[in-house]
Design a protein around this motif. Structure first.
Motif, short mmCIF file in Angstrom:
data_model
loop_
_atom_site.label_atom_id
_atom_site.label_comp_id
_atom_site.label_asym_id
_atom_site.label_seq_id
_atom_site.Cartn_x
_atom_site.Cartn_y
_atom_site.Cartn_z
N ALA A 65 -2.05 6.10 -3.17
CA ALA A 65 -3.13 6.42 -2.27
C ALA A 65 -3.36 4.94 -1.32
CB ALA A 65 -4.44 6.79 -2.74
N ASP A 66 -3.63 3.95 -2.00
CA ASP A 66 -4.20 2.70 -1.27
C ASP A 66 -2.89 2.16 -0.30
OD1 ASP A 66 -6.18 2.50 -2.89
OD2 ASP A 66 -5.53 0.97 -4.00
N GLN A 121 6.36 9.72 2.51
CA GLN A 121 6.33 11.11 3.09
C GLN A 121 7.49 11.91 2.21
OE1 GLN A 121 6.88 10.48 7.16
NE2 GLN A 121 4.62 10.76 7.64
N SER A 122 8.58 11.09 2.13
CA SER A 122 9.96 11.62 1.53
C SER A 122 9.59 11.81 0.04
CB SER A 122 11.01 10.67 1.81
OG SER A 122 11.11 9.73 0.90
N LYS A 123 8.86 11.08 -0.66
CA LYS A 123 8.50 10.93 -2.06
C LYS A 123 7.45 11.95 -2.54
CE LYS A 123 11.58 8.14 -3.79
NZ LYS A 123 12.50 8.69 -4.62
N THR A 124 6.68 12.44 -1.61
CA THR A 124 5.65 13.30 -1.73
C THR A 124 6.17 14.72 -1.30
OG1 THR A 124 4.53 12.57 0.02
CG2 THR A 124 3.82 11.79 -1.86
N GLY A 125 7.21 14.83 -0.78
CA GLY A 125 7.74 16.13 -0.30
C GLY A 125 7.80 16.48 0.84
N ASN A 168 4.63 2.55 -12.02
CA ASN A 168 4.59 3.23 -10.92
C ASN A 168 5.48 4.57 -11.30
OD1 ASN A 168 7.59 2.71 -10.51
ND2 ASN A 168 6.69 0.73 -9.71
N PRO A 169 5.72 5.54 -10.65
CA PRO A 169 6.44 6.75 -11.09
C PRO A 169 7.76 6.34 -11.62
CG PRO A 169 5.45 7.34 -8.99
CD PRO A 169 5.12 5.70 -9.13
N SER A 170 8.58 5.68 -10.96
CA SER A 170 9.87 5.35 -11.52
C SER A 170 9.78 4.47 -12.72
CB SER A 170 10.57 4.23 -10.11
OG SER A 170 10.59 4.87 -9.17
N ALA A 227 4.23 10.04 -15.38
CA ALA A 227 5.12 9.91 -14.18
C ALA A 227 5.26 11.07 -13.30
CB ALA A 227 6.66 9.99 -14.70
N LEU A 228 5.06 12.39 -13.69
CA LEU A 228 4.84 13.60 -13.17
C LEU A 228 3.32 13.56 -12.47
CD1 LEU A 228 6.36 16.02 -15.72
CD2 LEU A 228 7.59 15.53 -13.40
N SER A 229 2.54 12.97 -12.84
CA SER A 229 0.99 12.97 -12.17
C SER A 229 1.05 12.37 -10.97
CB SER A 229 0.15 12.25 -13.22
OG SER A 229 0.21 10.95 -13.06
N TYR A 230 2.03 11.72 -10.56
CA TYR A 230 2.06 11.07 -9.19
C TYR A 230 2.79 11.94 -7.95
CZ TYR A 230 1.60 6.39 -11.24
OH TYR A 230 1.38 5.15 -11.74
N GLY A 231 2.91 13.17 -8.69
CA GLY A 231 3.59 14.20 -7.42
C GLY A 231 4.94 13.77 -6.89
N TRP A 232 5.42 12.82 -7.34
CA TRP A 232 6.79 12.37 -6.81
C TRP A 232 7.86 13.60 -6.81
CZ3 TRP A 232 4.68 8.44 -4.44
CH2 TRP A 232 5.31 7.49 -4.15
N GLN A 233 8.35 13.90 -5.77
CA GLN A 233 9.25 14.93 -5.52
C GLN A 233 10.83 14.16 -5.55
OE1 GLN A 233 8.28 18.29 -5.53
NE2 GLN A 233 6.58 16.91 -6.24
#
Length: 411
Positions: free
Chosen positions: A142-143, A168-172, A336-338, A363-369
């Motif tokens: 978010a930051d 934008q790509s990582k959030t779907g 981070n998610p990775s 990891a899933l909590s970040y919403g990374w697609q």
């Protein structure tokens, strides 16, 4: 049989090295990459005095390292940067360059200390870009997004737009991400062909990660044509070839790149591709080369290869204990998610399924697609007996990229 295969592989590498030497030293027409490499090399080694010239040499040395990706150039850049800061510790340009270098080495906390000393980022794209890099490495998604949006409301900067497209790509939001990459390209000048090529690589990789091979091919071809001789474009192109089952072509490119750059990450990629093809002896030979280089770098204090070591031990040597060790060190640097995914997968390889589940949930909590993230999640949930959720994650991976089980490069 394995010895014959290794001899063939070695011969291929020697031929690749000869081709690399002939191309670089003028038997063929110089490429755009070669011209830039020589220009940065000449500036970085110029025998000139004065603080401004020191900054110029140091900047060129760092740019040379980022351009070439060669470990030797990286070592020289680190030495030059240390020497220059020792001579001019209060020079802000050198301090900024040092912070960028620390971020590049996956040391965001060190880079953040530089940022803390600077106030408003909105009118400085370079500072903003560094702040976003740091936030992403630390998992402060978010930051990162709010920092980008604030800066871009003042000025459209291509590099900041590229960072926004990545988010934008990582959030779907894949279609918007591609449009933002295009907007970034529209903000380049005609002279910035390397930057244009890099943006096309990101657009191609975005398409490939969605299973859109034809679109990826087009972007990769544009990148190859825009900035000739660029090893990174050939790296992405070779991966595309492998996903299209054109394995021998991919192997030839990777052999040449590995010899020309000396990048241990490319040794790992060659090993991964041989392993994918079931040519285990050749895979081990290249993985062992990568492992030695990664370990040597880590023992010298280089932190950027921790994630490579985690995946190498997890997926090449199937040594979960060692994978957990390196994944833990990595997550201590950047959470981070990775890195959460990497630690979860390492724990899975180590048979510690309940712990793996905890980190995968983080990891899933970040919403990374990401299809490979969901594939890992499916395996970990399945190992914990949560079958319905495991099936859902496998289905999500399939929806994101129908070809997610094809060969892919760890980046």
């Amino acid at each position: 049989m394995w010895l014959c295969g290794l001899m063939i592989s070695t011969a291929a590498s020697l031929l690749a090295g000869l081709a690399c030497y002939l191309a670089f030293f003028g038997v063929f027409d110089a490429t755009a990459y070669q011209r830039d490499w020589l220009r940065y090399s000449e500036i970085s080694t110029a025998a000139t005095a004065g603080e401004d010239q020191t900054v110029r040499r140091t900047y060129a040395a760092v740019q040379l390292s980022w351009l070439s990706g060669r470990p030797l150039d990286g070592l020289q850049a680190a030495r030059q940067l240390h020497a220059s800061l020792s001579s001019h510790p209060d020079n802000d340009e050198l301090q900024f360059l040092s912070a960028k270098w620390q971020s590049y080495l996956h040391q965001p906390a060190a880079a953040e200390r530089y940022l803390v000393r600077h106030g408003d980022l909105a009118y400085d794209p370079d500072l903003t870009g560094l702040a976003v890099e740091v936030a992403l490495q630390q998992g402060r998604i978010a930051d990162a997004e709010s920092t980008l949006q604030q800066a871009l409301s003042h000025k459209q900067d291509w590099a900041l737009l590229a960072q926004l497209a990545y988010l934008q790509s990582k959030t779907g939001d894949f279609a918007t991400a591609d449009q933002t990459y295009q907007l970034a390209a529209d903000n380049l000048s005609a002279k910035q062909m390397r930057d244009y090529a890099w943006l096309e690589l990101q657009r191609g990789y975005l398409a490939l990660s969605r299973g859109q091979a034809d679109s990826a091919e087009q972007h990769y071809r544009w990148a190859l044509n825009a900035y000739s001789g660029y090893w990174l474009a050939e790296d992405y192109w070779a991966e595309w070839l492998a996903t299209r089952h054109r394995y021998e072509q991919a192997l030839r490119i990777y052999h040449r790149l590995a010899v020309c750059t000396g990048r241990p990450a490319l040794f790992q990629t060659l090993g991964d591709l041989y392993l994918y093809l079931g040519r285990n002896d050749l895979a081990k030979a290249w993985h062992d080369l990568a492992l030695r280089a990664f370990i040597q770098a880590a023992e010298s204090g280089d932190t950027q290869y921790y994630h490579h070591l985690a995946t190498l031990y997890a997926d090449a040597y199937f040594n979960g204990t060692a994978a957990v060790h390196w994944a833990t060190l990595d997550i201590q640097q950047r959470d981070n998610p990775s890195t959460r995914d990497a630690l979860a997968w390492a724990l899975f390889r180590d048979g510690r399924f309940k712990e793996a589940l905890v980190h995968m949930q983080r990891a899933l909590s970040y919403g990374w697609q990401d299809a490979h993230l969901y594939a890992h999640a499916g395996m970990i949930y399945l190992a914990n007996g949560i079958v319905n959720q495991a099936q859902e994650y496998f289905q999500r991976a399939q929806r994101l990229n129908a070809d997610y089980q094809a060969f892919h490069v760890h980046r």
